[in-house]
Design an enzyme around this catalytic site. Structure first.
Site, short mmCIF file in Angstrom:
data_model
loop_
_atom_site.label_atom_id
_atom_site.label_comp_id
_atom_site.label_asym_id
_atom_site.label_seq_id
_atom_site.Cartn_x
_atom_site.Cartn_y
_atom_site.Cartn_z
N LEU A 9 19.88 50.48 30.80
CA LEU A 9 19.70 49.49 29.74
C LEU A 9 20.39 48.19 30.14
O LEU A 9 21.60 48.16 30.39
CB LEU A 9 20.28 50.00 28.42
CG LEU A 9 19.71 51.33 27.90
CD1 LEU A 9 20.15 51.57 26.46
CD2 LEU A 9 18.18 51.37 28.01
N ARG A 16 29.15 37.28 24.02
CA ARG A 16 30.59 37.05 24.13
C ARG A 16 31.04 36.63 25.53
O ARG A 16 32.18 36.25 25.73
CB ARG A 16 31.36 38.29 23.66
CG ARG A 16 31.38 38.41 22.14
CD ARG A 16 31.89 39.76 21.70
NE ARG A 16 30.88 40.81 21.89
CZ ARG A 16 31.12 42.10 21.72
NH1 ARG A 16 32.32 42.51 21.39
NH2 ARG A 16 30.15 42.99 21.90
N LYS A 23 24.59 38.71 31.17
CA LYS A 23 25.82 39.49 31.35
C LYS A 23 25.78 40.41 32.57
O LYS A 23 26.72 40.45 33.36
CB LYS A 23 26.09 40.33 30.10
CG LYS A 23 27.30 41.25 30.25
CD LYS A 23 27.91 41.68 28.95
CE LYS A 23 27.14 42.79 28.30
NZ LYS A 23 27.87 43.33 27.13
N GLN A 74 12.08 44.75 27.00
CA GLN A 74 12.29 44.99 25.58
C GLN A 74 12.45 43.59 24.97
O GLN A 74 13.50 42.99 25.07
CB GLN A 74 13.56 45.83 25.36
CG GLN A 74 13.79 46.19 23.91
CD GLN A 74 15.23 46.61 23.64
OE1 GLN A 74 16.15 46.26 24.37
NE2 GLN A 74 15.42 47.36 22.57
N GLY A 138 31.12 54.98 18.99
CA GLY A 138 30.55 56.10 18.25
C GLY A 138 31.47 57.31 18.42
O GLY A 138 31.96 57.58 19.53
N ASN A 376 41.51 27.27 79.39
CA ASN A 376 42.52 26.69 78.52
C ASN A 376 41.99 25.38 77.95
O ASN A 376 41.73 24.44 78.69
CB ASN A 376 43.81 26.44 79.31
CG ASN A 376 44.97 26.11 78.38
OD1 ASN A 376 44.76 25.51 77.32
ND2 ASN A 376 46.17 26.50 78.75
N SER A 404 44.49 17.83 77.16
CA SER A 404 44.55 17.51 75.73
C SER A 404 43.76 16.25 75.40
O SER A 404 43.61 15.36 76.22
CB SER A 404 46.00 17.27 75.30
OG SER A 404 46.70 18.48 75.45
#
Ligand code: UD1
Ligand code: MG
Length: 456
Positions: A9, A16, A23, A74, A138, A376, A404
């Protein structure tokens, strides 16, 4: 009854959640809640899934188009029995039917198996649990012999019934024949004017069936999500379970409360993971791996003895044994590091295949590159892989040394043992054992007078 039809379902809006996202699509551990339920359903052999959608049905169906499920809509939410009724035309004769909920994501395969095992020609199964605070649920009504007689919803319960602590989780299993016979008899003559699925219990009893109650291993298994607070609580409970499983398999965690797994994580033994690491997608780590705090690792494979230092971000990468990464390294998709490699702080790599023993230690961008062994790459080296239109490759042979702050303009190839002097901008291939220097020659001017401040 060797077949199982699983009705999930997922029609509710989830008001909320205060969200434009339906959801059941809100993620738990990186996967939409409904995805967890589908995965649990898929553990049942010879099964078929029928997913009842309603709110934002198209979006839900599109998200799970690959789930091999039947989707039924549904359009009006008239109650849980009405929702299940939508699935009746798709039920197979002689199947067992299991009802699950898209917003109860952590139901376990074992529990489902127990539920289905307890369905017979004379009995149905109901998943119940006793709660200190049964408010809103329930209640399970038992007779003096302790047999389940019916379920009474909170809003229809008497003061006496409200004290019952055993509640209906909603999860139910029974024969398709029974469901098809009993469901049309459910009416909406109750406090909420809804068609209650829970009325099936009393119908089962009046038809001479018994109701077997099955208990989940923990309350989190049957907890539903109605708002974002509950979602976060379930997320933490689930993460703790994943963390504990990982620890029991031989990986230490600095703090299991600060661990997040959003996908599949396989790990060897004797690993150590510091706080606030996030693992997403499919991640495999070897043994003797150390991961520092605040690392994010996505769809990657990490070898044995690797050390990943704090604040590193690794995505779609393969890391060889004993590599040392970070702190603050960013390995982007297509990075493949050999064993004993080093990628240091503020280095970004992308589609970079790096041979064993090679190092890129500081402040570099290496993209669309192939590096041999023991290369390197000096601090601040940049591969210029993009000419504004196309991407080009940088290739470095074994033993190459890049000084570098060099700029390597691709496409370019630096052959074995090639050497690029620091500060060079290189756009021509460099042969083996060759030094490339490409920078302005230095002049020293003696007796240089510094400028002085002008008088105003
Ligand atoms: C239901 C049970 C209650 C149980 C509780 C457990 C009924 C009548 N009551 O109550 O005994 O303790 O779950 O959480 O079944 N849904 C639809 N279509 C509908 C109505 C509901 O798809 O027309 C879906 C909802 O999106 C939700 C689930 O069914 O995922 C349960 O519905 P909800 O309205 O939350 O039922 P509860 O009142 O919580
Ligand atoms: Mg509910």
């Amino acid at each position: 009854m060797s077949k199982t039809d699983i009705v999930i379902l997922a029609a509710g809006k989830g008001t909320r959640m205060q969200s434009s996202l339906p959801k059941v699509l809100h993620p738990l551990a990186g996967t939409p809640m409904l995805g967890h339920v589908i995965a649990a359903a898929d553990t049942v052999t010879n099964s078929q899934k029928i997913i009842v959608t309603g709110h934002a049905a198209e979006r839900v169906e599109k998200t799970f188009a690959a789930a091999e499920a039947v989707f039924v809509q549904q359009t009006e939410q008239l109650g849980t029995a009405h929702a299940v009724e939508m699935a009746l035309p798709y039920l197979r004769k002689d199947a067992k039917v299991l009802i699950l909920y898209g917003d109860v994501p952590l139901i376990k395969a074992d529990t489902i198996a127990k539920m289905l095992g307890a369905v017979t020609d004379q009995s149905i199964s109901l998943l119940t649990i006793s709660l200190d605070d049964p408010m809103g649920y329930g209640r399970i009504v038992r007779n003096t012999d302790g047999e389940i007689e019916s379920i009474i919803e909170q809003k229809d319960a008497s003061a006496d019934q409200l004290t019952i602590k055993e509640i209906n989780t909603g999860v139910l299993a029974l024969g398709a024949g029974q469901l098809c016979a009993w469901l049309p008899q459910v009416d909406n003559n109750n406090a909420q004017g809804e068609f209650y699925l829970t009325d099936l219990i009393a119908l089962a009893r009046s038809n001479g069936f018994s109701v077997n109650s099955i208990q989940p291993t923990s309350a989190t298994e049957v907890e539903g999500v109605n708002n974002r607070i509950q979602l976060s609580q379930l997320e933490r409970a689930y993460q703790l379970e994943l963390a504990e499983a990982l620890m029991l398999s031989g990986t230490s965690l600095a703090d299991p409360n600060r661990f997040d797994q959003r996908g599949t994580l396989s790990a060897g033994t004797d690993n150590y993971i510091d706080i606030n690491c996030v693992f997403a997608g499919t991640v495999t780590i070897g043994s003797n791996v150390t991961i520092g705090p605040n690392c994010q690792i996505i769809n990657s494979t990490i070898g044995d003895g690797v050390e990943i230092k704090a604040n590193s971000h690794i995505e779609q990468a393969v890391i060889g044994d004993r590599a040392i990464i970070g702190p603050f390294a960013r390995l982007r998709p297509g990075t493949e590091l050999g064993s004993d490699t080093k990628v240091g702080n503020f280095v970004e790599t992308k589609k970079a295949v790096v041979g064993n023993g090679s190092k890129i230690n500081h402040l570099s961008y290496v993209g669309d590159a192939e590096l041999g062994e023991n290369v390197n790459v000096g601090a601040g080296t940049i591969t210029c892989n993009y000419d504004g239109v196309n991407k080009h490759k940088t290739i470095m042979g074994n033993g190459v040394f890049i000084g570098s702050n060099s700029t390597l303009i691709a496409p370019i190839k630096i052959a074995n043992e090639g050497f690029v002097a620091a500060g060079s901008t290189v756009n021509q291939d460099v042969s083996a054992d060759t030094l490339a220097v490409s920078r302005a020659k230095q002049r020293n001017i003696s007796g240089w007078k510094r400028p002085t401040k002008k008088e105003s």
